[in-house]
Design an enzyme around this catalytic site. Structure first.
Site: not given
Length: 248
Positions: A32-33
């Site tokens: 995830e970002t």
């Protein structure tokens, strides 16, 4: 070191377009970002958008904690006792504690027994027999997780999923530790098989959903520790405590 779950956090992201956020998350290629923005909802301290390399998620656990850490480290000051994060699934409360941060488990969007055809796919995709599954339930608080309960940690760690069969499903698996054989550092082993065809090392959203299910049905005590990431060479530990409702 290098045995946890990484996260990229972009602050001051209000000027970025959806396409730019998606492209950056694809470039980092992390599980995830996140992107921190000004809140839109009264009472929220900040807003977060959460992207995998392939899609946006309405909620995820370790990005919630990591984003809050960065927001606080960047000088963020919560309006009240708890930090209130706005995300697509709604408002999530995050509490500062001596050991770090914890978030209040969001309400489940979908619960109840798995449909027979879905359960059959899970059984086939994990190379199990129906008798190996003690219980199965939807534990969806946004990303779409379903969960199955196996008898032991060893059975969880032995899984070798066929992602071509599981395609499109987010499958969480949990099994109890044997305190004599496995020790007392944790009480459950968790694995998370994503819809994108890979295993996530530590998954807050899944563990939050599992907590709601396992504590709510009396399978788990009101306080426990879950181990995750073992099969990937990680040492994830998720601490769960019920305070009114489950916190992770």
């Amino acid at each position: 070191l290098f045995r946890s779950n990484p996260l990229a956090v972009v602050t001051g992201a209000d000027a970025l377009s959806d396409a730019q956020m998606a492209a950056f998350a694809n470039w980092t290629n992390l599980s995830e970002t996140t992107f921190l923005l000004r809140p839109r909802v009264p009472g929220a301290d900040y807003r977060v958008r959460i992207f995998t390399p392939k899609q946006e998620l309405p909620f995820a656990g370790h990005p919630t904690l990591g984003s809050c850490h960065v927001w606080l480290a960047s000088g963020g000051m919560p309006k009240g006792r708890d930090v209130v994060q706005e995300c697509e699934t709604g408002l999530v409360r995050i509490r500062r504690r001596d050991a770090g941060l914890s978030f209040a488990a969001p309400d489940l969007r979908r619960t109840g027994a798995l449909e027979p055809d879905i359960l059959a796919r899970v059984i086939e995709g994990l190379h199990l027999t129906p008798e190996a599954i003690l219980a199965a339930n939807w534990v969806d608080n946004g990303p779409g997780w379903l969960a199955i309960l196996l008898r032991s940690r060893d059975e969880v760690l032995a899984l070798n999923p066929d992602y071509s069969v599981l395609s499109g499903l987010r499958v969480g698996v949990v099994g109890a530790w044997d305190p004599v054989k496995d020790g007392s550092e944790a009480q459950f082993e968790v694995r998370a098989f994503t819809a994108g065809g890979y295993e996530d090392p530590v998954t807050g959203s899944l563990n939050a959903g599992l907590a709601s299910w396992l504590i709510g049905t009396g399978i788990a005590p009101s306080t426990y520790v879950a181990s995750q990431g073992t099969a990937l060479g990680r040492m994830g530990r998720v601490h769960v405590e019920q305070i009114g409702r489950a916190h992770v």
